[in-house]
Design an enzyme around this catalytic site. Sequence first.
Site, PDB file in Angstrom:
ATOM      1  N   ARG A 101       2.302  -7.556   5.582  1.00  0.00           N
ATOM      2  CA  ARG A 101       2.163  -6.682   4.404  1.00  0.00           C
ATOM      3  C   ARG A 101       1.905  -7.593   3.213  1.00  0.00           C
ATOM      4  O   ARG A 101       2.794  -8.320   2.765  1.00  0.00           O
ATOM      5  CB  ARG A 101       3.447  -5.871   4.213  1.00  0.00           C
ATOM      6  CG  ARG A 101       3.446  -4.876   3.041  1.00  0.00           C
ATOM      7  CD  ARG A 101       4.802  -4.186   2.989  1.00  0.00           C
ATOM      8  NE  ARG A 101       4.945  -3.242   1.904  1.00  0.00           N
ATOM      9  CZ  ARG A 101       4.724  -1.931   2.008  1.00  0.00           C
ATOM     10  NH1 ARG A 101       4.341  -1.428   3.174  1.00  0.00           N
ATOM     11  NH2 ARG A 101       4.894  -1.118   0.975  1.00  0.00           N
ATOM     12  N   HIS A 128      -4.393   0.827   4.225  1.00  0.00           N
ATOM     13  CA  HIS A 128      -3.055   1.044   4.780  1.00  0.00           C
ATOM     14  C   HIS A 128      -3.216   1.775   6.121  1.00  0.00           C
ATOM     15  O   HIS A 128      -2.784   2.916   6.279  1.00  0.00           O
ATOM     16  CB  HIS A 128      -2.218   1.867   3.813  1.00  0.00           C
ATOM     17  CG  HIS A 128      -0.743   1.808   4.058  1.00  0.00           C
ATOM     18  ND1 HIS A 128      -0.186   1.104   5.104  1.00  0.00           N
ATOM     19  CD2 HIS A 128       0.300   2.392   3.394  1.00  0.00           C
ATOM     20  CE1 HIS A 128       1.126   1.245   5.066  1.00  0.00           C
ATOM     21  NE2 HIS A 128       1.446   2.015   4.037  1.00  0.00           N
ATOM     22  N   GLN A 131      -0.306   3.581   8.203  1.00  0.00           N
ATOM     23  CA  GLN A 131       0.144   4.843   7.629  1.00  0.00           C
ATOM     24  C   GLN A 131      -0.759   5.989   8.062  1.00  0.00           C
ATOM     25  O   GLN A 131      -0.280   7.090   8.361  1.00  0.00           O
ATOM     26  CB  GLN A 131       0.153   4.750   6.099  1.00  0.00           C
ATOM     27  CG  GLN A 131       0.620   6.026   5.410  1.00  0.00           C
ATOM     28  CD  GLN A 131       2.075   6.332   5.649  1.00  0.00           C
ATOM     29  OE1 GLN A 131       2.939   5.519   5.338  1.00  0.00           O
ATOM     30  NE2 GLN A 131       2.371   7.495   6.219  1.00  0.00           N
ATOM     31  N   ASP A 227      -0.501  10.431  -3.027  1.00  0.00           N
ATOM     32  CA  ASP A 227       0.229   9.161  -3.066  1.00  0.00           C
ATOM     33  C   ASP A 227       0.646   8.943  -4.510  1.00  0.00           C
ATOM     34  O   ASP A 227       0.134   9.594  -5.433  1.00  0.00           O
ATOM     35  CB  ASP A 227      -0.681   8.026  -2.567  1.00  0.00           C
ATOM     36  CG  ASP A 227       0.031   6.693  -2.438  1.00  0.00           C
ATOM     37  OD1 ASP A 227       1.274   6.679  -2.415  1.00  0.00           O
ATOM     38  OD2 ASP A 227      -0.655   5.659  -2.371  1.00  0.00           O
ATOM     39  N   CYS A 267       2.826   9.580   1.691  1.00  0.00           N
ATOM     40  CA  CYS A 267       3.224   8.374   2.427  1.00  0.00           C
ATOM     41  C   CYS A 267       4.548   7.792   1.947  1.00  0.00           C
ATOM     42  O   CYS A 267       5.120   6.933   2.626  1.00  0.00           O
ATOM     43  CB  CYS A 267       2.121   7.327   2.377  1.00  0.00           C
ATOM     44  SG  CYS A 267       1.763   6.714   0.713  1.00  0.00           S
ATOM     45  N   ARG A 295       5.735   6.719  11.575  1.00  0.00           N
ATOM     46  CA  ARG A 295       5.459   5.305  11.364  1.00  0.00           C
ATOM     47  C   ARG A 295       6.006   4.497  12.551  1.00  0.00           C
ATOM     48  O   ARG A 295       5.370   3.554  13.017  1.00  0.00           O
ATOM     49  CB  ARG A 295       6.098   4.818  10.052  1.00  0.00           C
ATOM     50  CG  ARG A 295       5.423   5.302   8.776  1.00  0.00           C
ATOM     51  CD  ARG A 295       4.011   4.760   8.622  1.00  0.00           C
ATOM     52  NE  ARG A 295       3.966   3.309   8.580  1.00  0.00           N
ATOM     53  CZ  ARG A 295       4.182   2.565   7.508  1.00  0.00           C
ATOM     54  NH1 ARG A 295       4.499   3.140   6.350  1.00  0.00           N
ATOM     55  NH2 ARG A 295       4.085   1.250   7.550  1.00  0.00           N
TER      56      ARG A 295
END
Length: 309
Positions: A101, A128, A131, A227, A267, A295
């Site tokens: 990450r 991402h 996700q 988001d 998310c 996830r």
Amino acid sequence: MTRHFLRDDDLTPAQQREVLQLALDFRQDRYIKQPFLGPKAVAVIFDKPSTRTRVSFAAGIAELGGYPLVIDSLTSQLGRGESIADTARVLDRQVSAIVWRTFGQERLEEMAAYSTVPVVNALTDLFHPCQILADFAAIADERGSVDALAGLNFAYVGDGANNMAHSYLLGGATAGMHVRIGTPEGYLPHPEVVAKAELIAESTGGSVVVTHHHDDAVRGADAVATDTWISMGDELQTDQRSTVFADFQVNAASLELAAAGAHVLHCLPAYRGKEISAEAIDGDQSIVWLEAEYRLHAQKALLAWLEEQ
């Protein structure tokens, strides 16, 4: 040749379906595959703060029979100037996969260029993809089949220039969805990402639309996602963004325009009263908590799939 997962279109449509189906299978039986028995170690590196990514990868690797070697880059030599190439050469002799990450997508690509084990994008500024696998698996779970994803109208409203918008474009096109991005002027997705999504959609029966109107994005949508308006690094723009994005909140009015029973996704972390209303995220149409659970299952499916390649 080592397979990596650096962006959503690293999976073909058939491969994406395979991973998503395995994610659904993992939810039914969390121990159906344990490719890291031994245990084999998987390095999970964090340059950015994390809750869901840290928990889901650590728990998932353990359930796959492995050992999650969680590394805070600030306390490693990587954070003190050791090159990415040298770090990759050290790690790939001792771990079975590298999950990272980080910030720039080019950092992840450099790690993959020097690694002989799979490198997985756990979030960059540009994409991402883990996700998106979780989001689509959650929708498939709700609709009873991975095959139900193709042809769905998927709306994302908010910051069209962020990693979630980019990954929804590529991942949604790969799944054969009709992806609509609703975003204010000045916050458009990267043109190369839009072009690639359009190219993928031509072969999957999907489509891509970018609009500056909230209503055009969500009208008739089978799923509505958003988001945070303030991504990591954008904190100094909080007041400006709160004003610019005010008309792009997901709320009751959004769901009245969407298809009956449309799924609501976020998310996380979520800021109620900003990008999403409390009634939308906590209401009956929200699958946000199932999405967060996936996830775990989707990343286990991805790691198991990569290990078998």
